[in-house]
Design a protein around this motif. Structure first.
Motif: not given
Lengths: 403, 301
Positions: A57-58, A61-62, A277, B14-15, B17-19, B21
């Motif tokens: 999921t991350l 973005v990271v 992260l 970031i968490a 945004v990610a969560l 989607h």
């Protein structure tokens, strides 16, 4: 990536002293990334399903957005070092380390490819740039711990920056796994043209570059099949800059570096959080997932890279280049071994070259395992009586004790 | 305070945004309607209008054992004329020059190939990616592909490199497939009790939700050089068949997941699908049946 703006723990109130000192130490020594990596390793090997569910999921973005800030910071440091007044302004300073970096990259690639060829696992072949990666901060702290203040330190930093620059070029393209769409080149041209215009208009702050040119460049690379984490690399040279000395982790630049208009001033802490992260998302691998890629990477980083560095430097010296003053061959052996650790850059290059799967997992384990460079470098320093293990240091300590 | 905010803000952002989607994270409960294979021993005898195929994995080392398995497959073909063979990867070990395709593929299976039996390969970690162009593996030059036989959809993946493009393709292909039977196969097992490699949990997190959602009933993989049948997971039956050429004798470490296993000799599988049932038989290179049973079609929700 300097820590000059951190308040000294002593400046804090007593009640907050311990926490402040801990944060200070953690940030100063770039420990958030390894802490994230360690957490990831424990989590992945105890609750793998929840770990991998979160990381998938991350990861986009990271790895593809957040890391753009990290590469921007690295680029900015290099650009400022190359400016008049910067440490790399003259070619004489960086020629020998660059040659050493070529040797290190070639040596590691040779050993990696030979190992993969010997084991007949051709699917691993594209991973050779991972073997050449050098974790700049990791290597810096090893050499700093051994040499304290010495010509070995700038030599190592230049070498590491050059080697990672080669790696960036090698891993930037992802055409094998992504669909390429038209328009990328035009978008990139627009991004650079706009950055150039901001520069001409003497825009004093980095924000317009970041907010307007950055997304354009990111999208350009993304649609063109290149890794978008490098989106700010072509934009950063247009940002307002100030020259700096080379000791990027400890120098104390003032003036423009401390300005809230300066990229580094604003982003140094958020980038450490991104690195935390990054470690958390990428370093978690099932230890049972080791394989040929792991051993290939480890042998390339711990044997091929140091040998390549020494061979290339030897060749360059034979052809007329000079080692920096007070840098001897014994010192160079230790520096070469200190470059074994690929950790951050190794993990990033691995995720850039390979998509999710067991091949990537093998290389990630290898990248984490290149931490073996620490004991190797210290053992070599002790055997060769280099740096803090040198006769001079020993005599100095003995004299101090007698006093 | 500014430092703490600067450190925490990207993590929260970031968490968030990610969560918002969540991507592939789809918790799925147990699937309904699987008929257990336990006790239902069948001989996979040919039935009219059925689809018959064989399964091999980690086969292509060109050793004597591979030739023995090839002969046993040919012997089985006499009474059970399977139409094709699915090869689960590592179809070629070691050197992979043109001559090796003869000694490690064409000769061991020569009678089958002469009889018109086709092989449909998946790529393993020892296979050159270029092997997808080899006509004998019928991959059409693709790392991942699909084919249909009668009422059965086969989806073949390259689990070496599970890139987003392939993942999206797999999901789209399975979603659009009108066939009742959907079978996926690839090299790295999502579940395995093989002592050397074991389950690939990272791939499982990516692939299993798709298989569950779009009605895959059976998954074949190899990589661990043993045979294992896994108890149905979320309604899907998983097989590991990685001992058709190489063998890690005694390497199976049975767990609560294990329904059956065999790690004492090489093996291959015979499969027959008809209507809502798939019967299977796992045969050693000496011709001994080491596992067999019937699996019911998993209803698509």
């Amino acid at each position: 990536m300097t820590t000059h703006a951190l308040p000294h723990p002593a400046a804090l109130t007593p009640a907050r002293y311990t926490a402040g000192a801990l944060v200070h130490f953690t940030i100063e020594h770039f420990l958030l990334l390894p802490i994230g990596g360690l957490l990831a390793l424990i989590w992945a090997n105890t609750r793998p399903e929840s770990y991998f569910t979160l990381t998938h999921t991350l990861s986009f973005v990271v790895n593809e957005i957040g890391m753009a800030l990290f590469f921007a910071l690295i680029t900015q440091e290099i650009v400022e070092e190359l400016m008049p007044g910067g440490a790399l302004h003259t070619w004489r300073r960086w020629t020998l380390p660059a040659v050493a970096a070529v040797g290190g990259t070639a040596g590691s690639a040779f050993v990696y490819l030979a190992y993969v060829g010997f084991k007949y696992e051709p699917v691993l072949t594209p991973g050779w740039p991972v073997a050449g990666a050098i974790d700049i901060a990791f290597a810096y702290f090893i050499v700093k711990a051994i040499f304290r203040r010495h010509a070995a330190i700038p030599f190592l930093l230049l070498l590491a920056i050059a080697a990672d620059a080669f790696g960036v070029f090698a891993v930037a393209s992802r055409h094998a796994f992504v669909d390429v769409r038209p328009g990328g080149a035009a978008l990139m041209a627009a991004a650079i043209a706009m950055a150039f215009a901001f520069r001409q208009w003497k825009v004093p702050t980095f924000w317009p570059y970041l907010a307007i040119c950055g997304p354009l460049s990111w999208w350009a690379l993304y649609v063109d099949g290149f890794h978008p984490a490098f989106a700010l690399v072509p934009i950063v040279p247009f940002l307002p800059h100030a020259p700096r000395s080379l000791d990027v982790f400890t120098d104390a630049p003032h003036g423009r570096h401390d300005s809230p208009r300066h990229f580094e001033h604003v982003w140094k802490y958020p980038i450490q959080a991104v690195l935390f992260l990054f470690g958390l998302v990428n370093a978690g691998v099932l230890l049972s997932g080791y394989g040929t890629g792991t051993w290939a990477l480890l042998s390339a980083a711990a044997i091929g890279k140091p040998l390549g560095i020494l061979a290339a430097t030897g060749l360059a010296v034979a052809l007329g280049l000079h080692l920096p003053l007070r840098l001897h061959w014994r010192d160079l052996v230790v520096v070469a071994l200190a470059t074994s650790g690929g950790f951050t850059f190794g993990l990033f290059f691995a995720t850039a070259v390979f998509p999710v799967g067991p091949i990537l997992a093998e290389l990630k384990i290898g990248a984490v395992a290149t931490g073996i460079g620490v004991p190797l470098a210290f053992a070599a320093a002790r055997l060769l009586h280099v740096g803090r293990f040198g006769h001079h240091s020993h005599h100095a300590r003995a004299a101090h004790t007698e006093m | 305070m500014h430092r703490y905010f600067a450190l925490a803000a990207p993590i929260v952002l970031i968490a968030g945004v990610a969560l918002s989607h969540p991507g592939q994270s789809i918790p799925i409960g147990p699937g309904p309607g699987l008929a257990q294979a336990s006790g239902a021993i069948v001989t996979a005898a040919p039935r009219p209008e059925s689809l018959k195929f064989a399964v091999v994995g980690d086969a292509g080392d060109g050793g004597q054992a591979q030739y023995d398995v090839g002969r046993q497959m040919w012997a089985s073909w006499g009474g059970f004329p399977f139409e094709f063979v699915i090869a689960l990867g590592d179809n070629m070990y070691g050197r992979q020059e043109p001559q090796d395709f003869v000694t490690k593929f064409e000769k061991p299976y020569q009678p089958l190939l002469d009889a018109g039996v086709r092989f449909f390969g998946a790529l393993g970690n020892h296979d050159k990616q270029e092997n997808r162009f080899y006509p004998g593996f019928n991959m059409g030059g693709e790392r991942f592909y699909t084919f249909v036989r009668q009422h059965v959809r086969f989806v073949v993946l390259d689990t070496n490199l599970m890139d987003p493009k392939q993942l999206a393709w797999a999901e789209d292909t399975l979603r659009r497939a009108p066939e009742a039977w959907k079978i996926a196969y690839f090299h790295h097992p999502l579940y395995s009790d093989g002592g050397r490699h074991g389950s690939d949990v990272e791939l499982r997190v990516l692939l299993e939700p798709i298989f569950v959602r779009y009605g895959v009933s059976v998954v074949f993989a190899s990589h661990d050089h043993v045979y294992e049948r896994i108890k149905p997971q979320k309604g899907i039956t998983y097989f590991v068949e990685g001992s058709s050429g190489l063998l890690r004798k005694g390497n199976l470490k049975p767990s609560a997941l294990t329904a059956a296993g065999f790690d004492q000799d090489r093996a291959f599988m015979l499969i027959e699908l008809k209507g809502g049932e798939m019967s299977f038989r796992t045969i050693s290179r000496t011709g001994t049946t080491v596992d067999s049973g019937v699996i019911a079609l998993r209803p698509t929700t």
